[in-house]
Motif scaffolding. Structure first.
Motif: not given
Length: 243
Positions: A58-80
């Protein structure tokens, strides 16, 4: 030129829908983290998003994944990002690319999967591979000249690619894999996209310099070993010296 074993051996249809979706979403997050949130300037992200759309993410899932990966908003990606190096059965060199948020969980699980092979230390077999840019694409005109496209795109090498090798390549289209310097991956992707090619993969990868000779039975055993690695949720890519 040998290919990434994944595209030649992997049967995508055998994967559970949730697992396949999870890996697509993780690829979007990682692509956004590495190259930014704008698909127009991030070829890897654009390719990942297109794949996710084709799999009905879904578009929402894709957009959330982009924001999380790019560090946009409160949720940031912590991935090693971790590379595991070792050997499949019959001394076939393997590099396993992992993205994980908990290496204390992932590392022991990878060690278990290597029981039928041999897990090495960091740097133990990386020298057996070339670290390159990989762009896989197809053209609607089956008479298009792949060699000319490779030269114009700035690729160092190329090879034809069929649907059986990468199921993102339609059976009735002309497929090709373009091998570039790591720093030239984005430029090659951009040129191909602007000149009639549909890009399905744009990433950095590892291509083996030499390939052990295997019997059919040995190749089947190696294939099962590699598939088990690829099925792990945290494994992003498996690169091996298998033609």
């Amino acid at each position: 030129m040998g290919r990434q074993w994944l595209h030649a051996k992997r049967a995508v249809a055998s994967l559970k829908k949730s697992q396949a979706t999870g890996k697509l979403v993780k690829e979007i997050m990682v692509a956004a983290k590495v190259g930014g949130a704008d698909p127009e300037g991030n070829a890897r992200l654009a390719t990942a998003v297109e794949k996710a759309r084709k799999e009905s993410v879904s578009r929402d899932v894709i957009e959330r994944a982009i924001k999380k990966g790019a560090g946009v908003g409160d949720e940031k990606l912590v991935m090693e990002h971790i590379l595991f190096e070792g050997y499949a059965p019959h001394k076939v060199p393997v590099i396993v690319e992992v993205y994980t948020d908990n290496n204390n969980r992932t590392a022991p699980e990878i060690r278990v999967l290597f029981k039928k092979g041999q897990l090495g230390t960091s740097g133990s077999n990386k020298f057996l591979f070339d670290h390159v840019g990989l762009v896989e694409a197809y053209h609607s005109d089956t008479s298009a000249d792949i060699e000319t496209a490779a030269i114009e795109a700035g690729a160092n090498d190329f090879e034809p690619l069929t649907h059986s090798q990468n199921d993102d390549i339609p059976a009735d289209k002309l497929g090709a894999r373009f091998i570039t310097d790591r720093t030239a991956t984005g430029a090659a992707t951009k040129w191909l996209t602007e000149n009639g090619w549909t890009v399905v993969t744009s990433e950095l990868g590892h291509i083996a310099k030499q390939f052990p000779t295997l019997t059919d039975d040995q190749a089947a055993e190696v294939g099962e070993f590699l598939q088990a690695l690829d099925d792990h949720d945290d494994v992003h890519r498996v690169w091996a010296a298998v033609k």
